[in-house]
Design a protein around this motif. Sequence first.
Motif, PDB file in Angstrom:
ATOM      1  N   UNK A  84       0.808  -1.219   0.000  1.00 32.95           N
ATOM      2  CA  UNK A  84       0.000   0.000   0.000  1.00 32.95           C
ATOM      3  C   UNK A  84       0.842   1.270   0.000  1.00 32.95           C
ATOM      4  N   UNK A  85       2.160   1.144   0.194  1.00 33.28           N
ATOM      5  CA  UNK A  85       3.024   2.323   0.221  1.00 33.28           C
ATOM      6  C   UNK A  85       3.247   2.827  -1.204  1.00 33.28           C
ATOM      7  N   UNK A  86       2.977   4.098  -1.414  1.00 30.43           N
ATOM      8  CA  UNK A  86       3.105   4.688  -2.736  1.00 30.43           C
ATOM      9  C   UNK A  86       4.507   5.248  -2.916  1.00 30.43           C
ATOM     10  N   UNK A  87       5.159   4.877  -3.993  1.00 28.53           N
ATOM     11  CA  UNK A  87       6.501   5.376  -4.274  1.00 28.53           C
ATOM     12  C   UNK A  87       6.438   6.821  -4.726  1.00 28.53           C
ATOM     13  N   UNK A  88       7.295   7.652  -4.100  1.00 29.31           N
ATOM     14  CA  UNK A  88       7.342   9.056  -4.475  1.00 29.31           C
ATOM     15  C   UNK A  88       7.988   9.225  -5.837  1.00 29.31           C
ATOM     16  N   UNK A  89       7.482  10.163  -6.586  1.00 27.01           N
ATOM     17  CA  UNK A  89       8.073  10.470  -7.882  1.00 27.01           C
ATOM     18  C   UNK A  89       8.546  11.917  -7.870  1.00 27.01           C
ATOM     19  N   UNK A  90       9.379  12.266  -8.828  1.00 21.12           N
ATOM     20  CA  UNK A  90       9.851  13.632  -8.912  1.00 21.12           C
ATOM     21  C   UNK A  90      11.171  13.826  -8.192  1.00 21.12           C
ATOM     22  N   UNK A  91      11.635  15.075  -8.093  1.00 20.76           N
ATOM     23  CA  UNK A  91      12.960  15.385  -7.547  1.00 20.76           C
ATOM     24  C   UNK A  91      12.965  15.372  -6.026  1.00 20.76           C
ATOM     25  N   UNK A  92      12.894  14.202  -5.450  1.00 22.65           N
ATOM     26  CA  UNK A  92      12.795  14.122  -3.995  1.00 22.65           C
ATOM     27  C   UNK A  92      13.971  13.349  -3.408  1.00 22.65           C
ATOM     28  N   UNK A  93      14.670  13.966  -2.452  1.00 23.05           N
ATOM     29  CA  UNK A  93      15.636  13.262  -1.623  1.00 23.05           C
ATOM     30  C   UNK A  93      16.863  12.739  -2.332  1.00 23.05           C
ATOM     31  N   UNK A  94      17.480  13.524  -3.198  1.00 24.80           N
ATOM     32  CA  UNK A  94      18.669  13.055  -3.909  1.00 24.80           C
ATOM     33  C   UNK A  94      19.822  12.827  -2.929  1.00 24.80           C
ATOM     34  N   UNK A  95      20.342  11.588  -2.925  1.00 26.73           N
ATOM     35  CA  UNK A  95      21.493  11.238  -2.084  1.00 26.73           C
ATOM     36  C   UNK A  95      21.218  11.543  -0.620  1.00 26.73           C
TER      37      UNK A  95
ATOM     38  N   UNK B 224      16.599  21.266   1.836  1.00 27.94           N
ATOM     39  CA  UNK B 224      15.215  21.508   2.258  1.00 27.94           C
ATOM     40  C   UNK B 224      14.282  21.282   1.078  1.00 27.94           C
ATOM     41  N   UNK B 225      13.168  20.605   1.349  1.00 27.15           N
ATOM     42  CA  UNK B 225      12.099  20.461   0.367  1.00 27.15           C
ATOM     43  C   UNK B 225      10.758  20.536   1.073  1.00 27.15           C
ATOM     44  N   UNK B 226       9.731  20.977   0.329  1.00 27.23           N
ATOM     45  CA  UNK B 226       8.384  21.064   0.868  1.00 27.23           C
ATOM     46  C   UNK B 226       7.395  20.647  -0.214  1.00 27.23           C
ATOM     47  N   UNK B 227       6.296  20.051   0.212  1.00 23.32           N
ATOM     48  CA  UNK B 227       5.265  19.672  -0.744  1.00 23.32           C
ATOM     49  C   UNK B 227       4.648  20.911  -1.389  1.00 23.32           C
ATOM     50  N   UNK B 228       4.401  20.823  -2.701  1.00 17.15           N
ATOM     51  CA  UNK B 228       3.699  21.905  -3.387  1.00 17.15           C
ATOM     52  C   UNK B 228       2.203  21.830  -3.078  1.00 17.15           C
ATOM     53  N   UNK B 229       1.513  22.964  -3.019  1.00 14.13           N
ATOM     54  CA  UNK B 229       0.063  22.929  -2.769  1.00 14.13           C
ATOM     55  C   UNK B 229      -0.691  22.088  -3.795  1.00 14.13           C
ATOM     56  N   UNK B 230      -0.192  22.086  -5.044  1.00 13.71           N
ATOM     57  CA  UNK B 230      -0.876  21.348  -6.096  1.00 13.71           C
ATOM     58  C   UNK B 230      -0.390  19.897  -6.214  1.00 13.71           C
TER      59      UNK B 230
ATOM     60  N   UNK C 291       3.192  17.007  -5.412  1.00 11.62           N
ATOM     61  CA  UNK C 291       4.609  16.865  -5.696  1.00 11.62           C
ATOM     62  C   UNK C 291       5.453  17.660  -4.713  1.00 11.62           C
ATOM     63  N   UNK C 292       6.741  17.745  -5.014  1.00  5.81           N
ATOM     64  CA  UNK C 292       7.682  18.405  -4.115  1.00  5.81           C
ATOM     65  C   UNK C 292       8.454  19.490  -4.850  1.00  5.81           C
TER      66      UNK C 292
END
Length: 310
Positions: free
Chosen positions: A5-16, A45-51, A53-54
């Motif tokens: 049930x865990x959804x894999x994150x997509x996009x530019x998240x958590x490089x290294x 630092x990263x934060x979720x976008x309102x629409x 993704x990250x």
Amino acid sequence: GSLKSIRKLSGPFGYNATYAAMVRTADKRAAIVYRGGDAPCSVQFQIQRPQGGWTNARALLSQAIPPRYTYYGAHMTAAADGMLYVIAEFYDIGVSTSTGVALVKTPDFGKTWQDMRGRTVETPQLLNPRIAVPHMGPEECPYNGGVGVAPDGTVWVLVYPTVGGSPFRPLLSHWTGKRWESIDISPFLPPERGFYRGLLCIDTAGRIHILGAAVLRAALAKGENTFGHPTSQIFHLWSKDNGRTFTCRQISDGDPDTPSWMPSISQPGLFHPVEKPVLLFTKGHNQPNEKKGCRHTLKTEVYCVRVEEI
């Protein structure tokens, strides 16, 4: 249980990325800091976008050194007014120490960053007096024990030494609005003990909690690494008067043959306030692995202590 049930994150998240800390912001988004990016790694630092993704990763704190191992131990907390605070140390394996501890804040969920006086800082920042919090010198290898915001809005930080031979004077500091004021919490520990690792928590009543590991001072040589030292035991300190005095209680069993270390304590958030913290720590030997040049735990037990009466 199943991980399907865990959804894999997509996009530019958590490089290294390693050593992450995540909070829920005032507008109910997830924000994260971690050690990552290209070597030498920095605080990202990263934060979720309102629409959805990250946002792309943004380096906040870094070191002007060749590509090699760094460590920051970054922590983050969210205040009710929307402010986010990030604290980190600056460890460089090339000099085998941390050169200091610093804190930055953002009033707009990461768009701009400031020092504690509200002056804009460009990122990434190197360690410098504008963003530094009170810390001991590099000969004591200072690490941070987190940042917390009290119900009255006061910002608190914890910094402690990590090597033998130091005075072992951990500093609990708060921002007055104009400057940092610090308290040495070592007098509240047993006099034979040296505090070398810990974490800060502020509960809903404004009580300050610190869960820490402390070694026998006399058992360490100057410069000796305290990490998982055989004499380590766990202590819970708490204050009802804004850090002027602390009550201290040992919560580990005092086993002289097996150390208790790696303390952790509940971290309050805007949507999960802490009335009485839960305390965690490990018990087990930390043995050098000479062939691989690293350290590994042969056997580790994890203990949980619930605070019922304060």
